[in-house]
Every structure is written in C-alpha cells, then in structure tokens.
Write an enzyme that holds these catalytic residues in place. Sequence first.
Site, mmCIF file in Angstrom:
data_model
loop_
_atom_site.group_PDB
_atom_site.id
_atom_site.type_symbol
_atom_site.label_atom_id
_atom_site.label_comp_id
_atom_site.label_asym_id
_atom_site.label_seq_id
_atom_site.Cartn_x
_atom_site.Cartn_y
_atom_site.Cartn_z
ATOM 1 N N ARG A 29 0.876 -1.313 0.001
ATOM 2 C CA ARG A 29 -0.085 0.244 -0.016
ATOM 3 C C ARG A 29 0.833 1.315 0.141
ATOM 4 O O ARG A 29 0.579 2.339 0.615
ATOM 5 C CB ARG A 29 -0.890 -0.134 1.182
ATOM 6 C CG ARG A 29 -2.001 -0.993 1.122
ATOM 7 C CD ARG A 29 -3.367 -0.533 0.584
ATOM 8 N NE ARG A 29 -4.215 -1.744 0.183
ATOM 9 C CZ ARG A 29 -5.316 -1.530 0.763
ATOM 10 N NH1 ARG A 29 -5.579 -0.926 1.819
ATOM 11 N NH2 ARG A 29 -6.228 -2.647 0.516
ATOM 12 N N ARG A 33 -2.952 6.661 1.077
ATOM 13 C CA ARG A 33 -3.520 8.074 1.979
ATOM 14 C C ARG A 33 -2.655 8.603 2.608
ATOM 15 O O ARG A 33 -2.720 9.639 3.027
ATOM 16 C CB ARG A 33 -4.985 7.649 2.639
ATOM 17 C CG ARG A 33 -6.034 7.756 1.809
ATOM 18 C CD ARG A 33 -7.108 7.078 2.520
ATOM 19 N NE ARG A 33 -7.163 5.819 2.618
ATOM 20 C CZ ARG A 33 -8.074 5.087 3.383
ATOM 21 N NH1 ARG A 33 -9.147 5.767 4.275
ATOM 22 N NH2 ARG A 33 -7.735 3.882 3.599
ATOM 23 N N ARG A 42 -6.437 11.593 -5.571
ATOM 24 C CA ARG A 42 -7.909 10.938 -5.260
ATOM 25 C C ARG A 42 -9.057 11.866 -4.956
ATOM 26 O O ARG A 42 -10.238 11.400 -5.510
ATOM 27 C CB ARG A 42 -7.418 10.326 -3.833
ATOM 28 C CG ARG A 42 -8.573 9.528 -3.074
ATOM 29 C CD ARG A 42 -9.029 8.273 -3.670
ATOM 30 N NE ARG A 42 -10.001 7.565 -2.808
ATOM 31 C CZ ARG A 42 -11.093 7.906 -3.023
ATOM 32 N NH1 ARG A 42 -11.490 8.888 -3.424
ATOM 33 N NH2 ARG A 42 -12.389 7.222 -1.896
ATOM 34 N N ASP A 79 -6.930 -2.827 -7.511
ATOM 35 C CA ASP A 79 -7.376 -3.455 -6.036
ATOM 36 C C ASP A 79 -7.782 -4.794 -6.727
ATOM 37 O O ASP A 79 -7.966 -5.110 -7.729
ATOM 38 C CB ASP A 79 -8.684 -2.618 -5.581
ATOM 39 C CG ASP A 79 -8.987 -3.100 -4.570
ATOM 40 O OD1 ASP A 79 -8.460 -2.652 -3.619
ATOM 41 O OD2 ASP A 79 -9.970 -4.085 -4.171
ATOM 42 N N TYR A 155 -15.159 -11.976 -0.650
ATOM 43 C CA TYR A 155 -15.772 -10.714 -0.882
ATOM 44 C C TYR A 155 -16.959 -10.886 -2.018
ATOM 45 O O TYR A 155 -18.030 -10.128 -1.774
ATOM 46 C CB TYR A 155 -14.850 -9.851 -1.307
ATOM 47 C CG TYR A 155 -13.724 -9.144 -0.383
ATOM 48 C CD1 TYR A 155 -14.229 -8.169 0.376
ATOM 49 C CD2 TYR A 155 -12.486 -9.675 -0.246
ATOM 50 C CE1 TYR A 155 -13.006 -7.470 1.368
ATOM 51 C CE2 TYR A 155 -11.600 -9.256 0.624
ATOM 52 C CZ TYR A 155 -11.959 -8.310 1.418
ATOM 53 O OH TYR A 155 -11.190 -7.488 2.156
HETATM 54 O O1 1CP Z 1 -0.194 -1.857 -2.423
HETATM 55 C C1 1CP Z 1 -0.452 -0.919 -3.288
HETATM 56 O O2 1CP Z 1 -0.157 0.313 -2.948
HETATM 57 C C2 1CP Z 1 -1.089 -1.263 -4.529
HETATM 58 C C3 1CP Z 1 -2.773 -1.083 -4.548
HETATM 59 C C4 1CP Z 1 -3.616 -1.896 -3.746
HETATM 60 C C5 1CP Z 1 -3.496 -3.377 -3.319
HETATM 61 C C6 1CP Z 1 -2.401 -4.273 -3.837
HETATM 62 C C7 1CP Z 1 -4.501 -1.484 -3.129
HETATM 63 C C8 1CP Z 1 -5.311 -0.247 -3.139
HETATM 64 N N1 1CP Z 1 -5.625 -2.574 -2.661
HETATM 65 C C9 1CP Z 1 -4.688 -3.710 -2.692
HETATM 66 C C10 1CP Z 1 -4.958 -5.143 -2.401
HETATM 67 C C11 1CP Z 1 -6.234 -5.299 -1.539
HETATM 68 N N2 1CP Z 1 -7.429 -4.730 -1.695
HETATM 69 C C12 1CP Z 1 -6.304 -6.323 -0.676
HETATM 70 C C13 1CP Z 1 -5.108 -7.402 -0.305
HETATM 71 C C14 1CP Z 1 -4.241 -6.781 0.471
HETATM 72 C C15 1CP Z 1 -4.701 -6.286 1.828
HETATM 73 O O3 1CP Z 1 -5.039 -7.215 2.856
HETATM 74 O O4 1CP Z 1 -4.514 -5.209 2.190
HETATM 75 C C16 1CP Z 1 -7.619 -6.246 -0.187
HETATM 76 C C17 1CP Z 1 -8.315 -7.351 0.988
HETATM 77 C C18 1CP Z 1 -8.237 -5.416 -0.935
HETATM 78 C C19 1CP Z 1 -9.826 -5.084 -0.638
HETATM 79 C C20 1CP Z 1 -9.878 -3.569 -0.269
HETATM 80 N N3 1CP Z 1 -9.847 -2.645 -1.284
HETATM 81 C C21 1CP Z 1 -10.329 -3.229 0.964
HETATM 82 C C22 1CP Z 1 -10.327 -3.951 2.306
HETATM 83 C C23 1CP Z 1 -11.937 -4.139 2.582
HETATM 84 C C24 1CP Z 1 -12.291 -4.792 3.829
HETATM 85 O O5 1CP Z 1 -13.196 -4.118 4.446
HETATM 86 O O6 1CP Z 1 -11.652 -5.976 4.020
HETATM 87 C C25 1CP Z 1 -10.234 -1.775 1.014
HETATM 88 C C26 1CP Z 1 -10.461 -0.629 1.855
HETATM 89 C C27 1CP Z 1 -9.975 -1.427 -0.542
HETATM 90 C C28 1CP Z 1 -9.866 0.147 -0.982
HETATM 91 C C29 1CP Z 1 -8.339 0.497 -1.232
HETATM 92 N N4 1CP Z 1 -7.523 -0.609 -2.254
HETATM 93 C C30 1CP Z 1 -6.343 0.358 -2.355
HETATM 94 C C31 1CP Z 1 -6.299 1.459 -1.610
HETATM 95 C C32 1CP Z 1 -5.234 2.631 -1.702
HETATM 96 C C33 1CP Z 1 -7.769 1.675 -0.898
HETATM 97 C C34 1CP Z 1 -8.046 2.839 -0.302
HETATM 98 C C35 1CP Z 1 -9.254 3.393 -0.970
HETATM 99 C C36 1CP Z 1 -9.188 4.951 -1.056
HETATM 100 O O7 1CP Z 1 -7.987 5.559 -1.312
HETATM 101 O O8 1CP Z 1 -10.045 5.402 -0.526
#
Ligand code: 1CP
Length: 346
Positions: A29, A33, A42, A79, A155
């Site tokens: 990540r 943010r 964003r 994502d 999911y």
């Molecule tokens: O790592 C990076 O910088 C690359 C981008 C990336 C990756 C590899 C994002 C951006 N998401 C992911 C993978 C991802 N997404 C996973 C696997 C890794 C982990 O466990 O963190 C999972 C479970 C998700 C699903 C997801 N997307 C969630 C979790 C939801 C939950 O309740 O379980 C969330 C909050 C997101 C949104 C997201 N994805 C990425 C970002 C930067 C964000 C935040 C959104 C925003 O900016 O508003």
Amino acid sequence: MNTTTHDEPAFLRALSGEVLATPPIWMMRQAGRYLPEYRELRAKAGSFLGLCYNPEWAAEVTLQPIRRFGFDAAILFSDILVVPQALGQKLWFVEGEGPRLEPVADAARLAEIDAQAGIGVLDPVIETVRRVKASLPRETAFIGFCGAPWTVATYMVAGRGTPDQGPAKALFAQDPALFQQIIDRIVATSIDYLCAQLDAGVDAVQIFDSWAGSLGREDFERWCIAPTKRIVDGVRARHPQARIIGFPRGAGTFIPDYVRGTGVDAVGLESEIDRAFARDEIQSLVPVQGNLDPLILRAGGPELEREIAAVREAFGAGPYVFNLGHGILPDTPIAHVERLLAAVRS
Ligand code: 1CP
C-alpha cells in the site's frame, strides 16, 4: 541455479535467491492515503474506482512513492476486487467504509453474473501497466498483482469485507460444489489478468491472500493451496520466467506447505509470524518478504529502530526483501517512512 545478472533490479535479484548486503525495500500500500500527493489526486478522481480505471492517474499514483522515496519496486495501483468486476459482479466503494458487491450466494446469482462477465473491463488497468513501465527507472522493479481465490471469494460471497469470513465459510460448508465453481472462475480470470499484466511489462506478480489465516488445515489445502497452485501453473505455462510471490497472510506454520504446494518463487510474511521459524522453515525454501509491523512503523521512535534491526537480523543472512507485514496505515508519518529507508539502506 542463479541466472541473474547485475543489471537486474535488486528486488529481482533477491527474488532469484541472491543474498544482498542491503535488502531491496518496498511497502505494501505504498501508494496511498499517507501521501499528500495521493490524497490530492484521489480527491480529483472523486472515487477510488475512478482513480483505478484512469490509466493516467493510476500510473501517476503508482509512481508517486517511487519519486518521493526511491523504493526498489513499484506496485501497480489497482485493487484485488476488479477481478469480481471482470466476472460480472457490480462493485462500488462506500466512502469511509469499504467495498460493496452484490453478493453471490446461490447458483442463480452465479449464472446472472456469468452473463455480464468480460475481462475487457480490465483494459484500462493494463494500459496503466504500459504507462508505468515506460516511465519507471531501470533499477526499479515493477510488481503486478491479483487477489488469491479464497480471499476474493470471501468478498464475492459476502458482498463486503467481513471480520470472520463467515458467509464464505458457510457457503463452502453447505454447498462446496457451488463454492468450487466460484473459485474456478476466479482462477481462470486471475491467470488471464496476471498474464496480461506480464505481457504489458510487470516483472513479478504477487498473489494477496489476506484471509488465508482464517482457514483450518484441510480447508487451507483445498481453498488456498490448490487454487493458488492452479494460478501459478497457469501463469507459468504462458510465462515460464514469471516471478510469483505468494502472500498467505496469517497462515503461519502452514506456510512451508503453502510454498511446496503452490510452487511460488517467494513468500510474504505477516508481522505476527515467529521469525526463527520463518528463517529456518520458510527462508530455507524460498526468498521471503516482510514482516515489519505497520503499527510499529506508525509509532516510530526507538521501538521502530529495534524492530528494523530485529527483522534484518532474522532474515539478513538469506534472500530477503524488506517490507511490512501488511499495508501501511493511512496515518503513518512520512518521516517514519524516511527513517525506515535510511535505516534499511545504512
Ligand atoms: O499496495 C499498493 O499500493 C497497491 C494497490 C492496492 C493493493 C495491492 C490496493 C489499493 N489494494 C490492494 C489489495 C487489496 N485490496 C487487498 C489485499 C491486501 C490487503 O489485505 O490489504 C484487499 C483485501 C483489498 C480489498 C480492499 N480494497 C479493502 C479492504 C476492505 C475490507 O473491509 O476488508 C479496501 C479498504 C480497499 C480499497 C483500497 N484499495 C487500495 C487503496 C489505496 C484503497 C483505499 C481506498 C481509498 O483511497 O479510498
């Protein structure tokens, strides 16, 4: 056999088994943010998916942490939940809460989404890969990714993130054949998606299994190892040289069997793992990546210094990529990231 050359980025040399005096470093990540330049773009994009599907902005966000910190690898900004979208499921993000999908919990719903499926929705993501590849410094490796079938299925079935993956577990207990059909669709599309990323220029791919830790032994074999192996085999059939990192978060003592069973080239380690176990039983099989606690990075101070040293001490004698045990937290001070880089590179 080690076939790497010194022209290769340090990250790829470590993945090939080379032991480097200074480990390569990137952060899960890392585009996110905690960076003001991310928050700015964003806000301009209006929505998270609007950012993911705009190749110009997504490429810019991917490159931001490389410019600011000079990490050894960039990770594609996207994502894991874009794959359910390619499988025909509707996806949206609720501001301040997280992802939402229309749950798939019976055969009729699966047939409905099948009718909407098409990998073409991921074309903008592949265009992002091309753009990033064209502007990345030569010494910086480029990582693509997808979610692992089990995590993505949690999911798809629940329609959202869940604390215990209860809905997915209920479905595989009640109707394992239907759950298998969902897994099969994720496997097939993930292979195509990862191959498209490799064709467009990523050097390595990571398979994120964030909820691997919630499975017991037999379910772990069936729903984590077996489908992940199919992705690894499917990608290698078309890209024999592809470097594949598995991240079965929370799998702990199951990780050696995961490595042997899936055939991944390297494995990510969560923060909670016993480091002596990981060094002796996992790093002896494949290069490892991880496992600094994101909470400790956020806290900073002497505890951060101690933990950085402890991670390097545990894994420094073998092939190793410095990383966190999970994604960086949004309220992490940038100064702590700068301090981490300085400490790892000193
Ligand atoms: O790592 C990076 O910088 C690359 C981008 C990336 C990756 C590899 C994002 C951006 N998401 C992911 C993978 C991802 N997404 C996973 C696997 C890794 C982990 O466990 O963190 C999972 C479970 C998700 C699903 C997801 N997307 C969630 C979790 C939801 C939950 O309740 O379980 C969330 C909050 C997101 C949104 C997201 N994805 C990425 C970002 C930067 C964000 C935040 C959104 C925003 O900016 O508003």
